[in-house]
Design a protein around this motif. Structure first.
Motif, PDB file in Angstrom:
ATOM      1  N   UNK A 257       0.868  -1.175   0.000  1.00 32.25           N
ATOM      2  CA  UNK A 257       0.000   0.000   0.000  1.00 32.25           C
ATOM      3  C   UNK A 257       0.907   1.226   0.000  1.00 32.25           C
ATOM      4  N   UNK A 258       0.925   1.955  -1.117  1.00 31.62           N
ATOM      5  CA  UNK A 258       1.848   3.077  -1.262  1.00 31.62           C
ATOM      6  C   UNK A 258       1.053   4.376  -1.432  1.00 31.62           C
ATOM      7  N   UNK A 259       1.287   5.297  -0.520  1.00 31.62           N
ATOM      8  CA  UNK A 259       0.565   6.571  -0.510  1.00 31.62           C
ATOM      9  C   UNK A 259      -0.947   6.344  -0.475  1.00 31.62           C
ATOM     10  N   UNK A 260      -1.381   5.525   0.450  1.00 32.59           N
ATOM     11  CA  UNK A 260      -2.815   5.292   0.636  1.00 32.59           C
ATOM     12  C   UNK A 260      -3.264   5.935   1.949  1.00 32.59           C
ATOM     13  N   UNK A 261      -4.556   6.201   2.039  1.00 31.84           N
ATOM     14  CA  UNK A 261      -5.155   6.741   3.250  1.00 31.84           C
ATOM     15  C   UNK A 261      -6.060   5.689   3.867  1.00 31.84           C
ATOM     16  N   UNK A 262      -6.032   5.615   5.186  1.00 27.96           N
ATOM     17  CA  UNK A 262      -6.806   4.593   5.870  1.00 27.96           C
ATOM     18  C   UNK A 262      -7.323   5.168   7.190  1.00 27.96           C
ATOM     19  N   UNK A 263      -8.443   4.642   7.684  1.00 30.87           N
ATOM     20  CA  UNK A 263      -9.029   5.118   8.941  1.00 30.87           C
ATOM     21  C   UNK A 263      -9.149   3.959   9.927  1.00 30.87           C
ATOM     22  N   UNK A 264      -9.533   4.286  11.136  1.00 33.83           N
ATOM     23  CA  UNK A 264      -9.778   3.235  12.132  1.00 33.83           C
ATOM     24  C   UNK A 264     -10.851   2.264  11.661  1.00 33.83           C
ATOM     25  N   UNK A 265     -11.859   2.788  10.970  1.00 34.03           N
ATOM     26  CA  UNK A 265     -12.969   1.947  10.509  1.00 34.03           C
ATOM     27  C   UNK A 265     -12.578   1.086   9.313  1.00 34.03           C
ATOM     28  N   UNK A 289      -1.010   7.308   5.165  1.00 30.03           N
ATOM     29  CA  UNK A 289      -1.596   8.156   6.197  1.00 30.03           C
ATOM     30  C   UNK A 289      -2.701   7.397   6.927  1.00 30.03           C
ATOM     31  N   UNK A 290      -2.605   7.350   8.248  1.00 25.14           N
ATOM     32  CA  UNK A 290      -3.673   6.763   9.066  1.00 25.14           C
ATOM     33  C   UNK A 290      -4.425   7.910   9.720  1.00 25.14           C
ATOM     34  N   UNK A 291      -5.621   8.149   9.234  1.00 24.94           N
ATOM     35  CA  UNK A 291      -6.439   9.249   9.736  1.00 24.94           C
ATOM     36  C   UNK A 291      -7.351   8.727  10.837  1.00 24.94           C
ATOM     37  N   UNK A 292      -6.765   8.532  12.023  1.00 25.14           N
ATOM     38  CA  UNK A 292      -7.511   7.998  13.148  1.00 25.14           C
ATOM     39  C   UNK A 292      -6.621   7.955  14.366  1.00 25.14           C
ATOM     40  N   UNK A 293      -7.100   7.292  15.425  1.00 26.48           N
ATOM     41  CA  UNK A 293      -6.348   7.222  16.681  1.00 26.48           C
ATOM     42  C   UNK A 293      -6.070   5.775  17.088  1.00 26.48           C
ATOM     43  N   UNK A 294      -6.235   4.838  16.142  1.00 23.08           N
ATOM     44  CA  UNK A 294      -5.980   3.437  16.464  1.00 23.08           C
ATOM     45  C   UNK A 294      -7.044   2.806  17.327  1.00 23.08           C
ATOM     46  N   UNK A 326      -2.956   8.685  19.741  1.00 20.85           N
ATOM     47  CA  UNK A 326      -3.030   7.322  19.238  1.00 20.85           C
ATOM     48  C   UNK A 326      -3.056   6.310  20.370  1.00 20.85           C
ATOM     49  N   UNK A 327      -3.891   5.273  20.230  1.00 17.90           N
ATOM     50  CA  UNK A 327      -4.053   4.236  21.246  1.00 17.90           C
ATOM     51  C   UNK A 327      -2.852   3.291  21.253  1.00 17.90           C
ATOM     52  N   UNK A 328      -2.794   2.446  22.264  1.00 15.08           N
ATOM     53  CA  UNK A 328      -1.684   1.497  22.378  1.00 15.08           C
ATOM     54  C   UNK A 328      -1.903   0.232  21.557  1.00 15.08           C
ATOM     55  N   UNK A 329      -3.021   0.137  20.869  1.00 14.27           N
ATOM     56  CA  UNK A 329      -3.341  -0.985  19.967  1.00 14.27           C
ATOM     57  C   UNK A 329      -3.484  -2.320  20.704  1.00 14.27           C
ATOM     58  N   UNK A 330      -3.748  -2.279  22.004  1.00 16.59           N
ATOM     59  CA  UNK A 330      -3.804  -3.519  22.779  1.00 16.59           C
ATOM     60  C   UNK A 330      -4.879  -4.483  22.282  1.00 16.59           C
ATOM     61  N   UNK A 331      -5.905  -3.963  21.618  1.00 19.02           N
ATOM     62  CA  UNK A 331      -6.968  -4.865  21.162  1.00 19.02           C
ATOM     63  C   UNK A 331      -6.627  -5.607  19.880  1.00 19.02           C
ATOM     64  N   UNK A 332      -5.442  -5.405  19.325  1.00 20.47           N
ATOM     65  CA  UNK A 332      -5.042  -6.212  18.165  1.00 20.47           C
ATOM     66  C   UNK A 332      -3.760  -7.004  18.440  1.00 20.47           C
ATOM     67  N   UNK A 333      -3.270  -6.995  19.688  1.00 22.35           N
ATOM     68  CA  UNK A 333      -2.056  -7.751  20.006  1.00 22.35           C
ATOM     69  C   UNK A 333      -2.186  -9.223  19.629  1.00 22.35           C
ATOM     70  N   UNK A 334      -3.365  -9.773  19.831  1.00 26.99           N
ATOM     71  CA  UNK A 334      -3.561 -11.203  19.598  1.00 26.99           C
ATOM     72  C   UNK A 334      -3.449 -11.589  18.134  1.00 26.99           C
ATOM     73  N   UNK A 335      -3.437 -10.611  17.240  1.00 25.17           N
ATOM     74  CA  UNK A 335      -3.353 -10.897  15.811  1.00 25.17           C
ATOM     75  C   UNK A 335      -1.917 -11.030  15.319  1.00 25.17           C
ATOM     76  N   UNK A 336      -0.937 -10.801  16.202  1.00 26.79           N
ATOM     77  CA  UNK A 336       0.453 -10.653  15.750  1.00 26.79           C
ATOM     78  C   UNK A 336       1.324 -11.881  15.985  1.00 26.79           C
TER      79      UNK A 336
END
Length: 560
Positions: A257-265, A289-294, A326-336
């Motif tokens: 993904x090169x020069x793409x925009x993405x949101x939390x949703x 660019x991530x236009x959100x807070x994670x 930005x959040x600590x992303x703790x709700x996606x740790x299990x995906x890694x």
């Protein structure tokens, strides 16, 4: 006249004659004896006359050529490369390329062509590269352009304005492509199966502003494509429809993904794509660019069981406008848990939370170059049970200042063998340090250190201390095989007794005046010595010595 001189005369004089009616500003081509002719940026408004079979490569890019006639290239029967990009070409006569049966590379990009004729390419069966980007066409024509190009491997089509439709017959006849680039930011219509006819595509680059038809394309390429790259795409409104994909036999190995925009949703919607890929997967985000807070809602993420089979994740220049929220992303740790390699460069990373490090149970390679990591935050990141399988850690150009603290913090990484902490400002080196017991490679280049101590681990096999302020080397490193110490202030070679198994030494750009054959012979296992850019005194003895070192009797290769 000998044949070789005749060829040079033809290339040097006949080609230089301006075509009748051509601009007086037209300059002669620059041709070498092998038939490579350079006519770039010469203000040519037509293809020069007198071109012969001696020409094998012709570059006429960045001129003002408007017209290609069927006689311009008729005698160029041995031409393999033709570059006509960035001109003003609006017309190409039907048989203009008919005699170019050896042509392998054709660039017609960024001209003013409003249509293409399949007859142009009819005789180009040897063609491997074709660039049609940036012209004025709306479609690729009524007939398939590429059905007579069985050897084509790289194809670039589309433009940023008028090209809006991909038709089913557009890529008919192509079965194998190494790279297909389609610039269609304003795509309005995609005929099903348009890309499915290409049985194998190594790398597909799609320039799309909106992802409205992305899933339709994804369905067609899922079983034939290895690497999908999206460029300049706004994924803020992207929604993944699971029912649209039934393909189970997939070949995709990489997403970019090169020069793409993405949101939390939309992030979870993008991640769903990865679940339809079987086998190890590489994912890359470059200048995005991530236009959100994670804030990735747990409810949404319940539909994603894991990151597919993502093994390699690369993030470069990630822009987060709301970085400090930005959040600590703790709700996606299990995906890694399955990720083996992570690179996050130049993205303002100052902390990897301990809990995330502990979830990265399969991680073997971590690159956090050009970020904001300090000893304080590294201590939290490299906590107990963090990165249990990590072998390589790259912390180049961060905010580390203490070698002693850095080594002590990393003692938790029991399997660490390779450490790059170059381009940090350490300045001084303590007398002793503690390091992980399996360390074999250490990069301390460009860290402003002025002297070396026993802080350097004895277990090293490779040490890079280039581009510092060192004026001597007196360390005993019994296992060291490679030493990179260029761009320092050394006046002589290191003592060979300190480096008994050294195989490679690069000591260029120091201030060494001379060294003797005896010094060199004392490195009994040395195979490569690079010592160029020093201030050698050109004495007769030293000159005779170095001339005899093209290949040393012991097998040493010497680069001066």
């Amino acid at each position: 006249m000998p044949p070789a001189l005749w060829t040079v005369w033809v290339l040097g004089s006949v080609i230089s004659l301006p075509k009748e009616g051509a601009s007086d500003q037209a300059s002669s081509l620059s041709c070498d004896p092998t038939g490579v002719c350079d006519g770039r940026s010469r203000s040519l408004n037509s293809i020069p006359s007198g071109l012969t079979a001696a020409v094998k490569s012709l570059d006429l890019s960045s001129n003002e050529i408007t017209y290609v006639s069927n006689s311009d290239l008729r005698r160029c029967v041995n031409l393999r490369t033709l570059r006509l990009g960035a001109n003003e070409i609006h017309t190409v006569e039907e048989d203009s390329f008919f005699s170019l049966r050896s042509l392998e590379y054709l660039d017609l990009s960024y001209n003013r062509l409003s249509y293409f004729s399949s007859s142009w390419f009819r005789s180009l069966s040897a063609l491997k590269f074709l660039n049609l980007l940036g012209n004025l066409y709306k479609t690729l024509g009524e007939r398939s352009l590429f059905s007579h190009l069985p050897n084509l491997r790289i194809l670039k089509v589309g433009n940023s304005n008028s090209f809006t439709e991909i038709q089913e017959k557009d890529f008919a006849g192509l079965t194998l492509l190494e790279k297909l680039e389609i610039n269609v930011p304003n795509l309005q219509a995609y005929a099903p199966k348009s890309l499915k006819s290409i049985q194998n595509i190594s790398h597909l680059i799609l320039h799309l502003k909106q992802p409205v038809l992305l899933l339709e394309i994804f369905v067609d390429i899922l079983s034939s494509l290895e690497h999908l790259e999206l460029r300049d795409t706004d994924l803020n409104t992207f929604h993944f429809s699971e029912v649209s994909i039934n393909e189970t036999n997939t070949s995709i190995k990489k997403f970019t993904f090169r020069n793409v925009q993405i949101t939390d949703e939309s992030f979870p919607e993008v991640v769903k794509l990865f679940n339809y890929v079987s086998g190890g997967l590489e994912v890359e985000f470059d200048d995005c660019t991530h236009d959100g807070v994670g804030d990735f809602r747990t409810l949404t993420l319940e539909t994603i069981k894991h990151l597919g089979d993502v093994e390699t994740l690369t993030i470069r220049k990630l822009h987060i406008p709301q970085f400090f929220l930005f959040h600590d992303l703790s709700n996606i740790y299990s995906l890694t848990g399955k990720v083996k390699r992570i690179t996050i460069e130049n993205s303002k990373v100052f902390l990897v939370p301990c809990l995330l490090s502990q979830h990265l149970k399969s991680l073997e390679y971590l690159d956090l170059s050009e970020n904001l990591m300090s000893e304080e935050t590294l201590k939290n990141s490299a906590c107990e049970h963090a990165w249990p399988l990590l072998k390589t850690l790259v912390l180049r150009q961060n905010r580390l200042k203490s070698l002693e603290k850095t080594g002590e913090i990393l003692l938790t990484l029991k399997n660490l063998t390779n450490l790059d902490i170059s381009k940090n400002n350490f300045h001084s080196m303590p007398e002793t340090c503690q390091w992980p017991g399996k360390m074999k490679y250490l990069n301390l280049s460009s860290t402003r250190i002025q002297s070396l101590t026993r802080c350097i681990p004895q277990t090293l096999e490779i040490l890079d201390i280039s581009n510092n302020d060192l004026d001597s080397f007196s360390l005993i490193l019994p296992k060291l095989k490679e030493l990179y110490i260029s761009r320092n202030k050394l006046k002589t070679l290191p003592d060979a007794s300190f480096l008994p198994v050294l195989l490679v030494m690069r000591i260029s750009r120091n201030i060494i005046n001379t060294f003797s054959k005896e010094q060199l012979d004392s490195f009994q296992k040395l195979k490569t010595l690079e010592a160029g850019g020093n201030s050698f005194i050109c004495s007769c003895d030293f000159l005779s010595f170095t001339q005899g070192l093209e290949k040393h009797g012991s097998g040493l290769f010497f680069i001066l």
